[in-house]
Design a protein around this motif. Sequence first.
Motif, PDB file in Angstrom:
ATOM      1  N   GLY A  30       0.818  -1.213   0.000  1.00 30.49           N
ATOM      2  CA  GLY A  30       0.000   0.000   0.000  1.00 30.49           C
ATOM      3  C   GLY A  30       0.846   1.255   0.000  1.00 30.49           C
ATOM      4  O   GLY A  30       0.520   2.237  -0.683  1.00 30.49           O
ATOM      5  N   LEU A  31       1.934   1.251   0.755  1.00 29.86           N
ATOM      6  CA  LEU A  31       2.839   2.406   0.758  1.00 29.86           C
ATOM      7  C   LEU A  31       3.458   2.605  -0.619  1.00 29.86           C
ATOM      8  O   LEU A  31       3.580   3.737  -1.095  1.00 29.86           O
ATOM      9  N   ARG A  32       3.838   1.505  -1.267  1.00 30.83           N
ATOM     10  CA  ARG A  32       4.398   1.596  -2.624  1.00 30.83           C
ATOM     11  C   ARG A  32       3.386   2.202  -3.588  1.00 30.83           C
ATOM     12  O   ARG A  32       3.711   3.055  -4.401  1.00 30.83           O
ATOM     13  N   LYS A  33       2.139   1.746  -3.489  1.00 27.91           N
ATOM     14  CA  LYS A  33       1.092   2.240  -4.382  1.00 27.91           C
ATOM     15  C   LYS A  33       0.799   3.721  -4.160  1.00 27.91           C
ATOM     16  O   LYS A  33       0.346   4.409  -5.068  1.00 27.91           O
ATOM     17  N   LYS A  34       1.046   4.207  -2.941  1.00 24.90           N
ATOM     18  CA  LYS A  34       0.838   5.624  -2.637  1.00 24.90           C
ATOM     19  C   LYS A  34       2.033   6.477  -3.044  1.00 24.90           C
ATOM     20  O   LYS A  34       2.044   7.672  -2.813  1.00 24.90           O
ATOM     21  N   GLY A  35       3.055   5.849  -3.628  1.00 23.46           N
ATOM     22  CA  GLY A  35       4.190   6.594  -4.145  1.00 23.46           C
ATOM     23  C   GLY A  35       5.437   6.590  -3.292  1.00 23.46           C
ATOM     24  O   GLY A  35       6.428   7.217  -3.643  1.00 23.46           O
ATOM     25  N   HIS A  36       5.427   5.876  -2.172  1.00 25.86           N
ATOM     26  CA  HIS A  36       6.618   5.793  -1.339  1.00 25.86           C
ATOM     27  C   HIS A  36       7.595   4.804  -1.961  1.00 25.86           C
ATOM     28  O   HIS A  36       7.193   3.765  -2.476  1.00 25.86           O
ATOM     29  N   ASP A  37       8.862   5.134  -1.918  1.00 29.63           N
ATOM     30  CA  ASP A  37       9.896   4.269  -2.482  1.00 29.63           C
ATOM     31  C   ASP A  37      10.419   3.360  -1.374  1.00 29.63           C
ATOM     32  O   ASP A  37      11.204   3.782  -0.528  1.00 29.63           O
ATOM     33  N   ILE A  38       9.951   2.119  -1.362  1.00 28.39           N
ATOM     34  CA  ILE A  38      10.360   1.141  -0.358  1.00 28.39           C
ATOM     35  C   ILE A  38      11.550   0.358  -0.907  1.00 28.39           C
ATOM     36  O   ILE A  38      11.447  -0.307  -1.933  1.00 28.39           O
ATOM     37  N   ALA A  39      12.673   0.455  -0.217  1.00 23.89           N
ATOM     38  CA  ALA A  39      13.889  -0.246  -0.642  1.00 23.89           C
ATOM     39  C   ALA A  39      14.005  -1.553   0.138  1.00 23.89           C
ATOM     40  O   ALA A  39      13.628  -1.632   1.302  1.00 23.89           O
TER      41      ALA A  39
END
Length: 55
Positions: A30-39
């Motif tokens: 969900g964070l990725r879909k909201k535009g956060h770059d999860i490494a």
Amino acid sequence: MLRRDEGATLTELIGATGWLPHTTRAALTGLRKKGHDIAKSTRDEVTCYSLAGAA
């Protein structure tokens, strides 16, 4: 926890939230879909997640 330099493992995130593993992974998605770059990286052969570029 995701803002730490070393990031957080799935187990650490589960312990902090009390969520089930699949719920915790869904939250990361969900964070990725909201535009956060999860490494993703590894620490002691365990996958760690962190916010890329977080200070």
